[in-house]
Design an enzyme around this catalytic site. Structure first.
Site, PDB file in Angstrom:
ATOM      1  N   THR A  16       0.824  -1.210   0.000  1.00 14.30           N
ATOM      2  CA  THR A  16       0.000   0.000   0.000  1.00 14.30           C
ATOM      3  C   THR A  16       0.859   1.261   0.000  1.00 14.30           C
ATOM      4  O   THR A  16       2.043   1.225   0.341  1.00 14.30           O
ATOM      5  CB  THR A  16      -0.957   0.026   1.207  1.00 14.30           C
ATOM      6  OG1 THR A  16      -0.195   0.052   2.411  1.00 14.30           O
ATOM      7  CG2 THR A  16      -1.867  -1.189   1.207  1.00 14.30           C
ATOM      8  N   ASP A  17       0.234   2.355  -0.383  1.00 14.71           N
ATOM      9  CA  ASP A  17       0.929   3.636  -0.395  1.00 14.71           C
ATOM     10  C   ASP A  17       0.408   4.531   0.727  1.00 14.71           C
ATOM     11  O   ASP A  17      -0.340   4.071   1.597  1.00 14.71           O
ATOM     12  CB  ASP A  17       0.791   4.304  -1.767  1.00 14.71           C
ATOM     13  CG  ASP A  17      -0.660   4.572  -2.155  1.00 14.71           C
ATOM     14  OD1 ASP A  17      -1.548   4.572  -1.281  1.00 14.71           O
ATOM     15  OD2 ASP A  17      -0.908   4.786  -3.349  1.00 14.71           O
ATOM     16  N   LYS A  18       0.769   5.787   0.706  1.00 14.51           N
ATOM     17  CA  LYS A  18       0.383   6.719   1.764  1.00 14.51           C
ATOM     18  C   LYS A  18      -1.131   6.885   1.883  1.00 14.51           C
ATOM     19  O   LYS A  18      -1.647   7.223   2.934  1.00 14.51           O
ATOM     20  CB  LYS A  18       1.049   8.078   1.496  1.00 14.51           C
ATOM     21  CG  LYS A  18       0.975   9.028   2.652  1.00 14.51           C
ATOM     22  CD  LYS A  18       1.814  10.259   2.377  1.00 14.51           C
ATOM     23  CE  LYS A  18       1.783  11.143   3.608  1.00 14.51           C
ATOM     24  NZ  LYS A  18       2.672  12.296   3.453  1.00 14.51           N
ATOM     25  N   GLY A  20      -3.167   4.437   1.694  1.00 14.57           N
ATOM     26  CA  GLY A  20      -3.729   3.198   2.235  1.00 14.57           C
ATOM     27  C   GLY A  20      -4.308   2.272   1.180  1.00 14.57           C
ATOM     28  O   GLY A  20      -5.043   1.338   1.509  1.00 14.57           O
ATOM     29  N   ILE A  21      -3.976   2.522  -0.078  1.00 13.39           N
ATOM     30  CA  ILE A  21      -4.466   1.660  -1.155  1.00 13.39           C
ATOM     31  C   ILE A  21      -3.287   0.955  -1.822  1.00 13.39           C
ATOM     32  O   ILE A  21      -2.138   1.393  -1.712  1.00 13.39           O
ATOM     33  CB  ILE A  21      -5.273   2.455  -2.209  1.00 13.39           C
ATOM     34  CG1 ILE A  21      -4.417   3.542  -2.857  1.00 13.39           C
ATOM     35  CG2 ILE A  21      -6.521   3.054  -1.568  1.00 13.39           C
ATOM     36  CD1 ILE A  21      -5.098   4.282  -3.996  1.00 13.39           C
TER      37      ILE A  21
END
Length: 144
Positions: A16-18, A20-21
């Site tokens: 995930t990235d910043k 949250g995905i």
């Protein structure tokens, strides 16, 4: 012909990235994981193909994003061979959320068959067992 089940797992935190995905690059990795699963379920694991000196390099890959997957969200991937002629292979993938049932991404990949020196192969002539696996599942729909 074996029954093939969809490839399933959850989104890992590191994917995930910043926001949250799941980061967009990981969908391509999911397609590869799905190919490995698909071949194993079809009775011809990658290790068995490569042990015969056959490689399957990627010629192209495409992904269309519909709805992002989130951390820890379960999903299933439904692959389908859409074209196979003994020298090239095309697959399509649909990634479905197990939580909502929504289509999250869909894509495709194309591959060729080569020897270890990257020279193209005709599997029908030299590797009939490999050819048969792909020919048998050409157009096969995976269902629950």
């Amino acid at each position: 012909m074996n029954t093939i089940t969809p490839y399933e797992r959850k989104v890992f935190y590191y994917e995930t990235d910043k926001m949250g995905i799941m980061h967009h690059s990981n969908y391509i990795r999911i397609f590869e994981e799905t190919r490995v699963h698909y071949l194993s379920e079809a009775g011809m694991p990658f290790e068995q193909i490569e042990a015969q000196g056959v490689l399957m390099p990627v010629l192209s890959v495409e992904c269309r994003y519909k709805r992002p997957l989130k951390f820890d969200e379960p999903f299933a991937v439904y692959p389908k061979i859409t074209k196979f002629n003994g020298t090239t292979l095309n697959l399509e993938y649909k990634i479905i959320s197990r939580k909502t049932g929504e289509l999250c991404a869909e894509g495709s990949s194309s591959h060729c068959f080569t020897d270890t020196n990257m020279k193209p192969l005709r599997t029908k002539l030299k590797y009939p067992d490999i050819y048969k696996i792909f020919a048998d599942y050409n157009g096969y729909e995976i269902t629950e």
